[in-house]
Design a protein around this motif. Structure first.
Motif, PDB file in Angstrom:
ATOM      1  N   ILE A 171     -18.818  -2.517  11.108  1.00 48.26           N
ATOM      2  CA  ILE A 171     -17.379  -2.767  11.228  1.00 48.26           C
ATOM      3  C   ILE A 171     -16.761  -3.051   9.860  1.00 48.26           C
ATOM      4  N   ALA A 172     -17.454  -3.875   9.061  1.00 46.15           N
ATOM      5  CA  ALA A 172     -16.945  -4.214   7.731  1.00 46.15           C
ATOM      6  C   ALA A 172     -16.846  -2.978   6.836  1.00 46.15           C
ATOM      7  N   CYS A 173     -17.920  -2.184   6.814  1.00 50.07           N
ATOM      8  CA  CYS A 173     -17.943  -0.974   5.970  1.00 50.07           C
ATOM      9  C   CYS A 173     -16.938   0.065   6.466  1.00 50.07           C
ATOM     10  N   GLN A 174     -16.746   0.118   7.751  1.00 48.14           N
ATOM     11  CA  GLN A 174     -15.808   1.067   8.354  1.00 48.14           C
ATOM     12  C   GLN A 174     -14.369   0.654   8.074  1.00 48.14           C
ATOM     13  N   ASN A 175     -14.089  -0.650   8.164  1.00 49.00           N
ATOM     14  CA  ASN A 175     -12.727  -1.136   7.983  1.00 49.00           C
ATOM     15  C   ASN A 175     -12.207  -0.951   6.567  1.00 49.00           C
ATOM     16  N   LEU A 176     -13.091  -1.064   5.572  1.00 53.24           N
ATOM     17  CA  LEU A 176     -12.650  -1.013   4.177  1.00 53.24           C
ATOM     18  C   LEU A 176     -11.960   0.314   3.842  1.00 53.24           C
ATOM     19  N   PRO A 177     -12.628   1.465   4.027  1.00 52.83           N
ATOM     20  CA  PRO A 177     -11.942   2.725   3.721  1.00 52.83           C
ATOM     21  C   PRO A 177     -10.817   3.047   4.703  1.00 52.83           C
ATOM     22  N   GLU A 178     -10.968   2.614   5.965  1.00 53.64           N
ATOM     23  CA  GLU A 178      -9.892   2.853   6.935  1.00 53.64           C
ATOM     24  C   GLU A 178      -8.631   2.095   6.536  1.00 53.64           C
ATOM     25  N   ALA A 179      -8.776   0.851   6.111  1.00 51.63           N
ATOM     26  CA  ALA A 179      -7.617   0.065   5.687  1.00 51.63           C
ATOM     27  C   ALA A 179      -7.028   0.625   4.396  1.00 51.63           C
ATOM     28  N   PHE A 180      -7.904   1.119   3.531  1.00 50.30           N
ATOM     29  CA  PHE A 180      -7.463   1.726   2.273  1.00 50.30           C
ATOM     30  C   PHE A 180      -6.500   2.884   2.547  1.00 50.30           C
ATOM     31  N   THR A 181      -6.910   3.775   3.449  1.00 49.93           N
ATOM     32  CA  THR A 181      -6.061   4.925   3.770  1.00 49.93           C
ATOM     33  C   THR A 181      -4.892   4.524   4.671  1.00 49.93           C
ATOM     34  N   SER A 182      -5.082   3.493   5.502  1.00 45.53           N
ATOM     35  CA  SER A 182      -4.004   3.043   6.386  1.00 45.53           C
ATOM     36  C   SER A 182      -2.832   2.485   5.587  1.00 45.53           C
ATOM     37  N   TYR A 183      -3.131   1.759   4.512  1.00 46.53           N
ATOM     38  CA  TYR A 183      -2.056   1.219   3.670  1.00 46.53           C
ATOM     39  C   TYR A 183      -1.211   2.349   3.089  1.00 46.53           C
ATOM     40  N   ILE A 184      -1.880   3.375   2.581  1.00 43.81           N
ATOM     41  CA  ILE A 184      -1.160   4.521   2.011  1.00 43.81           C
ATOM     42  C   ILE A 184      -0.341   5.218   3.092  1.00 43.81           C
ATOM     43  N   GLU A 185      -0.915   5.325   4.284  1.00 43.95           N
ATOM     44  CA  GLU A 185      -0.212   5.937   5.408  1.00 43.95           C
ATOM     45  C   GLU A 185       1.031   5.123   5.778  1.00 43.95           C
ATOM     46  N   LEU A 186       0.887   3.808   5.834  1.00 41.55           N
ATOM     47  CA  LEU A 186       2.020   2.945   6.155  1.00 41.55           C
ATOM     48  C   LEU A 186       3.121   3.062   5.095  1.00 41.55           C
ATOM     49  N   ARG A 187       2.718   3.118   3.840  1.00 40.86           N
ATOM     50  CA  ARG A 187       3.688   3.245   2.753  1.00 40.86           C
ATOM     51  C   ARG A 187       4.434   4.575   2.836  1.00 40.86           C
ATOM     52  N   SER A 188       3.712   5.645   3.179  1.00 41.92           N
ATOM     53  CA  SER A 188       4.351   6.956   3.286  1.00 41.92           C
ATOM     54  C   SER A 188       5.253   7.050   4.520  1.00 41.92           C
ATOM     55  N   SER A 189       5.084   6.109   5.459  1.00 36.67           N
ATOM     56  CA  SER A 189       5.921   6.071   6.670  1.00 36.67           C
ATOM     57  C   SER A 189       7.054   5.061   6.535  1.00 36.67           C
ATOM     58  N   ALA A 190       7.423   4.769   5.294  1.00 37.55           N
ATOM     59  CA  ALA A 190       8.591   3.938   4.970  1.00 37.55           C
ATOM     60  C   ALA A 190       8.383   2.444   5.203  1.00 37.55           C
ATOM     61  N   PHE A 191       7.125   1.998   5.343  1.00 40.33           N
ATOM     62  CA  PHE A 191       6.867   0.566   5.404  1.00 40.33           C
ATOM     63  C   PHE A 191       6.872   0.018   3.974  1.00 40.33           C
ATOM     64  N   SER A 192       7.445  -1.157   3.784  1.00 38.35           N
ATOM     65  CA  SER A 192       7.433  -1.774   2.457  1.00 38.35           C
ATOM     66  C   SER A 192       6.020  -2.247   2.119  1.00 38.35           C
ATOM     67  N   LYS A 193       5.777  -2.518   0.836  1.00 37.66           N
ATOM     68  CA  LYS A 193       4.459  -2.994   0.409  1.00 37.66           C
ATOM     69  C   LYS A 193       4.097  -4.297   1.116  1.00 37.66           C
ATOM     70  N   SER A 194       5.045  -5.216   1.166  1.00 40.31           N
ATOM     71  CA  SER A 194       4.770  -6.526   1.780  1.00 40.31           C
ATOM     72  C   SER A 194       4.515  -6.397   3.275  1.00 40.31           C
ATOM     73  N   LYS A 195       5.275  -5.540   3.953  1.00 43.86           N
ATOM     74  CA  LYS A 195       5.096  -5.372   5.395  1.00 43.86           C
ATOM     75  C   LYS A 195       3.764  -4.710   5.700  1.00 43.86           C
ATOM     76  N   ALA A 196       3.387  -3.708   4.904  1.00 45.23           N
ATOM     77  CA  ALA A 196       2.108  -3.020   5.111  1.00 45.23           C
ATOM     78  C   ALA A 196       0.942  -3.984   4.921  1.00 45.23           C
ATOM     79  N   LEU A 197       1.001  -4.801   3.867  1.00 45.87           N
ATOM     80  CA  LEU A 197      -0.077  -5.759   3.610  1.00 45.87           C
ATOM     81  C   LEU A 197      -0.104  -6.859   4.669  1.00 45.87           C
ATOM     82  N   THR A 198       1.066  -7.266   5.138  1.00 45.93           N
ATOM     83  CA  THR A 198       1.131  -8.294   6.188  1.00 45.93           C
ATOM     84  C   THR A 198       0.482  -7.792   7.470  1.00 45.93           C
TER      85      THR A 198
END
Length: 235
Positions: A132-159
């Motif tokens: 789960i830990a190893c899986q979450n790391l790259p998934e969260a990495f790409t999820s943040y970029i996905e959230l940012r590209s979907s107009a989420f702010s940096k703070s909202k994506a990290l929150t």
């Protein structure tokens, strides 16, 4: 026992926020668009390999251990069917964050299973926490970029990623207290998650990681699966 579950669930979930933080700095420091795209696709492939390893080494074999073959097949297919309708609902509502939602959909049942499986097999619990830990790391990495590209702010994506990282502890404790006397239900949950994860991999994640003129990306799947092989061998 509960305190050990809290520790391992926290460590497994913490990589969600860590992955988001790494992606935040990655977005700021890597300016070359081609390199950025290749790294994101490789991270997606690596996460896919780990997810496949979790299904192959933990969720399916441990899930089938307490159930008949017929019931195992039924629950596995049920997981795929439920995730199919969830995925269909997401697409119909034009939600453009499939990577984040995929992480959420597989993280919750895996966390519940993590809390329950510690009761029956301590080593398997540790192995699942590592997956789960190893899986979450790259998934969260790409999820943040996905959230940012979907107009989420940096703070909202990290929150969002920060909050999600702690939900694993909650669901693991739910699994521990509600499923500790029911190995059949625990096994069913693991097979249900396995069916859903496989559906999400080949419906949403695998198609998105393919990159034109870059066949090397697919090796990320092999490396991710290798993490699972090493974990299985060590534990």
């Amino acid at each position: 026992m509960p305190y050990e579950i809290i520790i391992f669930a926290f460590l497994a979930g913490s990589t969600v926020f860590i992955g988001g933080i790494l992606s935040y700095f990655f977005e700021k420091t890597v300016l070359n668009r081609k390199i950025k795209i290749e790294i994101v696709h490789f991270a997606t492939a690596f996460a896919t390999g780990i997810m496949l390893a979790a299904v192959a080494f933990v969720l399916v074999p441990k899930g089938m251990h307490s159930l008949s073959i017929g019931f195992s097949i039924l629950i596995f297919l049920l997981g795929a069917i439920v995730f199919y309708f969830l995925d269909d609902y997401i697409h119909k509502n034009k939600t453009s964050i499939p990577q984040f939602l995929s992480m959420l959909l597989d993280f919750i049942p895996e966390s519940i299973a993590l809390g329950a499986v510690f009761i029956y097999d301590y080593n398997t619990g540790i192995l699942l926490a590592i997956f789960i830990a190893c899986q979450n790391l790259p998934e969260a990495f790409t999820s943040y970029i996905e959230l940012r590209s979907s107009a989420f702010s940096k703070s909202k994506a990290l929150t969002m990623l920060f909050v999600l990282s702690f939900t694993g502890v909650v669901f693991s404790l739910i699994g521990f207290y509600l499923l500790k006397d029911n190995p059949e239900l625990t096994s069913s949950l693991m097979l249900f998650a396995a069916g859903g994860i496989l559906y999400l991999i080949f419906e949403d994640i695998a198609p998105s990681m393919k990159l034109k003129n870059s066949r090397f990306i697919a090796f990320g799947v092999n490396l991710g699966f290798l993490v699972g092989m090493l974990g299985e061998a060590l534990l």
